[in-house]
Write a protein that holds these residues in place. Structure first.
Motif, PDB file in Angstrom:
ATOM      1  N   ASN A  50       7.844  54.311  26.771  1.00 43.66           N
ATOM      2  CA  ASN A  50       6.786  53.919  27.735  1.00 43.66           C
ATOM      3  C   ASN A  50       5.888  55.080  28.130  1.00 43.66           C
ATOM      4  O   ASN A  50       5.683  55.376  29.311  1.00 43.66           O
ATOM      5  N   ILE A  51       5.361  55.740  27.106  1.00 41.18           N
ATOM      6  CA  ILE A  51       4.447  56.870  27.346  1.00 41.18           C
ATOM      7  C   ILE A  51       3.034  56.396  27.078  1.00 41.18           C
ATOM      8  O   ILE A  51       2.777  55.734  26.076  1.00 41.18           O
ATOM      9  N   GLY A  52       2.117  56.744  27.957  1.00 41.42           N
ATOM     10  CA  GLY A  52       0.697  56.456  27.729  1.00 41.42           C
ATOM     11  C   GLY A  52       0.339  55.008  28.009  1.00 41.42           C
ATOM     12  O   GLY A  52       1.198  54.139  28.198  1.00 41.42           O
ATOM     13  N   GLY A  53      -0.988  54.760  27.981  1.00 40.02           N
ATOM     14  CA  GLY A  53      -1.490  53.431  28.305  1.00 40.02           C
ATOM     15  C   GLY A  53      -1.814  52.581  27.081  1.00 40.02           C
ATOM     16  O   GLY A  53      -1.992  51.364  27.188  1.00 40.02           O
ATOM     17  N   THR A  54      -1.909  53.195  25.897  1.00 44.10           N
ATOM     18  CA  THR A  54      -2.305  52.441  24.687  1.00 44.10           C
ATOM     19  C   THR A  54      -1.324  52.718  23.545  1.00 44.10           C
ATOM     20  O   THR A  54      -1.727  53.225  22.492  1.00 44.10           O
ATOM     21  N   PRO A  55      -0.038  52.382  23.715  1.00 45.70           N
ATOM     22  CA  PRO A  55       0.930  52.684  22.644  1.00 45.70           C
ATOM     23  C   PRO A  55       0.692  51.870  21.376  1.00 45.70           C
ATOM     24  O   PRO A  55       0.985  52.331  20.273  1.00 45.70           O
ATOM     25  N   GLU A  56       0.125  50.664  21.526  1.00 42.50           N
ATOM     26  CA  GLU A  56      -0.095  49.821  20.345  1.00 42.50           C
ATOM     27  C   GLU A  56      -1.184  50.419  19.451  1.00 42.50           C
ATOM     28  O   GLU A  56      -1.110  50.319  18.216  1.00 42.50           O
ATOM     29  N   ILE A  57      -2.157  51.100  20.054  1.00 43.07           N
ATOM     30  CA  ILE A  57      -3.216  51.735  19.257  1.00 43.07           C
ATOM     31  C   ILE A  57      -2.654  52.950  18.520  1.00 43.07           C
ATOM     32  O   ILE A  57      -2.987  53.203  17.359  1.00 43.07           O
ATOM     33  N   ALA A  58      -1.768  53.684  19.191  1.00 42.40           N
ATOM     34  CA  ALA A  58      -1.124  54.825  18.534  1.00 42.40           C
ATOM     35  C   ALA A  58      -0.344  54.355  17.311  1.00 42.40           C
ATOM     36  O   ALA A  58      -0.419  54.952  16.237  1.00 42.40           O
ATOM     37  N   LEU A  59       0.389  53.260  17.468  1.00 43.17           N
ATOM     38  CA  LEU A  59       1.179  52.722  16.359  1.00 43.17           C
ATOM     39  C   LEU A  59       0.277  52.236  15.227  1.00 43.17           C
ATOM     40  O   LEU A  59       0.524  52.493  14.060  1.00 43.17           O
ATOM     41  N   GLY A  60      -0.779  51.548  15.590  1.00 48.21           N
ATOM     42  CA  GLY A  60      -1.680  50.990  14.568  1.00 48.21           C
ATOM     43  C   GLY A  60      -2.447  52.039  13.796  1.00 48.21           C
ATOM     44  O   GLY A  60      -2.730  51.862  12.612  1.00 48.21           O
ATOM     45  N   THR A  61      -2.804  53.141  14.455  1.00 49.29           N
ATOM     46  CA  THR A  61      -3.643  54.151  13.792  1.00 49.29           C
ATOM     47  C   THR A  61      -2.833  55.288  13.171  1.00 49.29           C
ATOM     48  O   THR A  61      -3.393  56.135  12.497  1.00 49.29           O
ATOM     49  N   SER A  62      -1.518  55.270  13.376  1.00 52.56           N
ATOM     50  CA  SER A  62      -0.702  56.403  12.905  1.00 52.56           C
ATOM     51  C   SER A  62      -0.655  56.519  11.389  1.00 52.56           C
ATOM     52  O   SER A  62      -0.381  57.593  10.869  1.00 52.56           O
ATOM     53  N   VAL A  63      -0.903  55.429  10.682  1.00 51.26           N
ATOM     54  CA  VAL A  63      -0.790  55.475   9.209  1.00 51.26           C
ATOM     55  C   VAL A  63      -2.151  55.477   8.515  1.00 51.26           C
ATOM     56  O   VAL A  63      -2.224  55.446   7.286  1.00 51.26           O
ATOM     57  N   LEU A  64      -3.225  55.515   9.284  1.00 52.59           N
ATOM     58  CA  LEU A  64      -4.554  55.401   8.675  1.00 52.59           C
ATOM     59  C   LEU A  64      -4.906  56.584   7.779  1.00 52.59           C
ATOM     60  O   LEU A  64      -5.773  56.468   6.909  1.00 52.59           O
ATOM     61  N   TYR A  65      -4.233  57.722   7.961  1.00 50.65           N
ATOM     62  CA  TYR A  65      -4.546  58.878   7.120  1.00 50.65           C
ATOM     63  C   TYR A  65      -4.113  58.650   5.661  1.00 50.65           C
ATOM     64  O   TYR A  65      -4.552  59.352   4.760  1.00 50.65           O
ATOM     65  N   LEU A  66      -3.260  57.633   5.471  1.00 54.31           N
ATOM     66  CA  LEU A  66      -2.768  57.358   4.116  1.00 54.31           C
ATOM     67  C   LEU A  66      -3.646  56.363   3.359  1.00 54.31           C
ATOM     68  O   LEU A  66      -3.474  56.190   2.154  1.00 54.31           O
ATOM     69  N   ILE A  67      -4.553  55.706   4.063  1.00 56.58           N
ATOM     70  CA  ILE A  67      -5.383  54.698   3.392  1.00 56.58           C
ATOM     71  C   ILE A  67      -6.189  55.372   2.271  1.00 56.58           C
ATOM     72  O   ILE A  67      -6.910  56.335   2.533  1.00 56.58           O
ATOM     73  N   PRO A  68      -6.092  54.863   1.018  1.00 52.42           N
ATOM     74  CA  PRO A  68      -6.809  55.497  -0.100  1.00 52.42           C
ATOM     75  C   PRO A  68      -8.276  55.084  -0.138  1.00 52.42           C
ATOM     76  O   PRO A  68      -8.685  54.263  -0.948  1.00 52.42           O
ATOM     77  N   GLY A  69      -9.062  55.666   0.728  1.00 49.99           N
ATOM     78  CA  GLY A  69     -10.464  55.275   0.860  1.00 49.99           C
ATOM     79  C   GLY A  69     -11.311  55.572  -0.365  1.00 49.99           C
ATOM     80  O   GLY A  69     -12.118  54.743  -0.790  1.00 49.99           O
ATOM     81  N   ILE A  70     -11.120  56.756  -0.947  1.00 50.38           N
ATOM     82  CA  ILE A  70     -11.958  57.153  -2.085  1.00 50.38           C
ATOM     83  C   ILE A  70     -11.782  56.219  -3.288  1.00 50.38           C
ATOM     84  O   ILE A  70     -12.784  55.803  -3.886  1.00 50.38           O
ATOM     85  N   PRO A  71     -10.560  55.851  -3.699  1.00 49.47           N
ATOM     86  CA  PRO A  71     -10.438  54.888  -4.807  1.00 49.47           C
ATOM     87  C   PRO A  71     -11.123  53.549  -4.522  1.00 49.47           C
ATOM     88  O   PRO A  71     -11.712  52.958  -5.434  1.00 49.47           O
TER      89      PRO A  71
END
Lengths: 164, 65, 268
Positions: free
Chosen positions: C201-222
């Protein structure tokens, strides 16, 4: 009120610029292109933010992304020759903050969730979410690439002689 | 502490240990000396020969574990 | 088919074996494909160099191979060279240098030997430092979290989970693990760590942290490259790039789902 919007736009541009620099580094972009990638990302992302504002143009994310990508492409074609890089080296990393990552992985998630539900109502609901996320992410990416590539088509000579 | 918290702590600590171990290993330079042949893999892909063996294939296996 | 336009009328394919031209152009095109260039850029760059060398040229770009055919003016001799596309990872630095080389060859009328020498030097280009990439990626993903509406605490959580997840990705790729397994593991651990917001129960937007935590892996260039290839009618390469990106997205999605399942979270 207007000052709040301006601050939000600048904030949006700043964080998009930081994101673009980070994702540029993953793609081994030349260091001299970092600043231009950041500038393009800031311009594109804040333009998309403005176009999608509920008080403003109220545009859907797909045409807003395409128009922002067109702006990024235009700036890339003009600025890339200064650092002797092809325009793709500048605008591809700048487009990365606008890639619909959440839509993309939710597409897969809702596909798996659809398969887990056998009841018709639940199946249709999750199938709708799968198709919605899938189509949205596909059209956002397509719109972005078409928008960013159009200036390359229009200014062919400038684009393909950028490195000389 | 709830069940979920315990699982989270186990996952975080195992990951941290992996990264620390790997960092220490790379700093001490041992990984440079160790070749792929001597590394014991708990899980690895099977050889093509094992999947696509046809009677009459050459039995001479030069790849040792 | 390219029309013959030489730098110097004395230069012709008869002086140097056509096979060497074909081999050089095939290796050049294979490396350019491997570093993430679009198919149209590969075609234009290679064609430019072929024109400068005074040879006719045709290129056939496939997802795993590149095939180059060259022939002389009177079509009395021809050579074909095929190379496997390099698995060197996306590098816009290499892309820019190789594109520049094609212009240098065309403008300065370099010989094949000089071009090959410069090409060998370009191949030695070092990638961006891994610690630099690690920190910048973590900052980038934390910025992403903010763009999606995350607060300061969510940004810190995402920064730490990206730092750890990306380091794990680097370790696994250095060890030569399959990239799909790497994405699955990295997304699993990133998502699990970023679930700390929900669990503690840390912070006010934990669901956004969870949702955006893996976005660095999205293969955008391909994804971007695949659409670009469709525009220029390289449909085979476009499909190949799209499937590769889609499979990596599926792997990261599976890792995220597995993380949420084990921790008993439901955010979708």
């Amino acid at each position: 009120m207007l000052s709040d919007i301006v601050i939000n736009i600048l904030e949006d541009g700043l964080f998009a610029a930081l994101a673009a620099i980070g994702f540029s580094s993953i793609s081994n972009t030349p260091r001299r292109a970092y600043l231009i990638c950041a500038l393009l990302a800031a311009a594109g992302h804040s333009l998309r933010y403005v176009l999608m504002l509920p008080d403003g143009a109220v545009m859907h994310i797909i045409p807003a992304s395409a128009l922002s990508a067109f702006a990024i492409g235009m700036l890339a074609v003009l600025l890339a020759p200064r650092i002797k890089c092809p325009p793709e080296v500048c605008f591809f990393p700048a487009l990365l903050p606008m890639i619909p990552g959440m839509y993309a992985y939710r597409t897969i998630q809702y596909l798996l969730t659809t398969l887990c539900h056998t009841g018709e109502e639940a199946f249709q609901h999750y199938f709708y979410l799968f198709v919605y996320n899938g189509l949205t992410s596909t059209f956002i990416i397509s719109g972005m690439v078409v928008g960013a590539t159009l200036p390359v088509f229009l200014f062919k000579k400038l684009s393909f002689t950028a490195t000389c | 502490m709830t069940h979920t918290m315990i699982i989270w702590c186990i996952m975080a600590s195992s990951l941290l240990c992996t990264i620390i171990f790997r960092t220490v290993e790379s700093q001490s330079g041992k990984s440079a000396k160790r070749t792929r042949r001597h590394r014991l893999h708990l899980i690895e892909f099977g050889k093509e020969k094992e999947i696509f063996y046809i009677p009459g294939d050459c039995d001479d296996d030069t790849e040792d574990l | 088919m390219m029309t013959l336009k030489t730098c110097d009328k004395k230069r012709s394919a008869s002086g140097v074996a056509l096979q060497r031209f074909a081999a050089f152009l095939a290796e050049y095109a294979a490396l350019l494909y491997g570093c993430g260039a679009t198919s149209i850029r590969i075609e234009k760059n290679a064609a430019r160099m072929a024109r400068a060398f005074g040879i006719n040229f045709y290129i056939f770009i496939m997802p795993a191979h590149v095939s180059v055919t060259v022939w002389d003016d009177d079509e009395s001799d021809a050579a074909v060279a095929a190379r496997r596309t390099a698995a060197c990872g996306i590098s816009f630095n290499l892309n820019a240098r190789l594109s520049r080389l094609s212009w240098v060859v065309a403008d300065q009328c370099l010989s094949l030997e000089d071009a090959a020498e410069r090409f060998e030097k370009i191949k030695q280009t070092k990638p961006t430092g891994k610690w630099e990439v690690l920190v910048l990626t973590s900052i980038a993903n934390a910025s992403f979290c903010h763009l999606f509406g995350g607060d300061g605490v969510a940004m810190i959580i995402v920064f730490i989970s990206t730092l750890v997840g990306y380091r794990l990705k680097q370790i696994m790729l250095e060890d030569g693990r399959d990239v799909r397994l790497t994405f699955l593991c990295a997304s699993f651990f990133s998502a699990s760590l970023s679930a700390a917001g929900h669990i503690f129960n840390i912070g006010g937007t934990p669901e956004i942290a969870l949702g955006t935590s893996v976005l660095y892996l999205i293969p955008g260039i391909p994804y971007l490259n695949s659409v670009s290839d469709v525009i220029y009618r390289h449909y085979l390469c476009a499909l190949s790039r799209f499937f590769e990106a889609a499979i990596l997205t599926a792997c990261l999605s599976a890792g995220l789902c597995a993380g949420m399942l084990i921790l008993g979270l439901k955010t979708f």
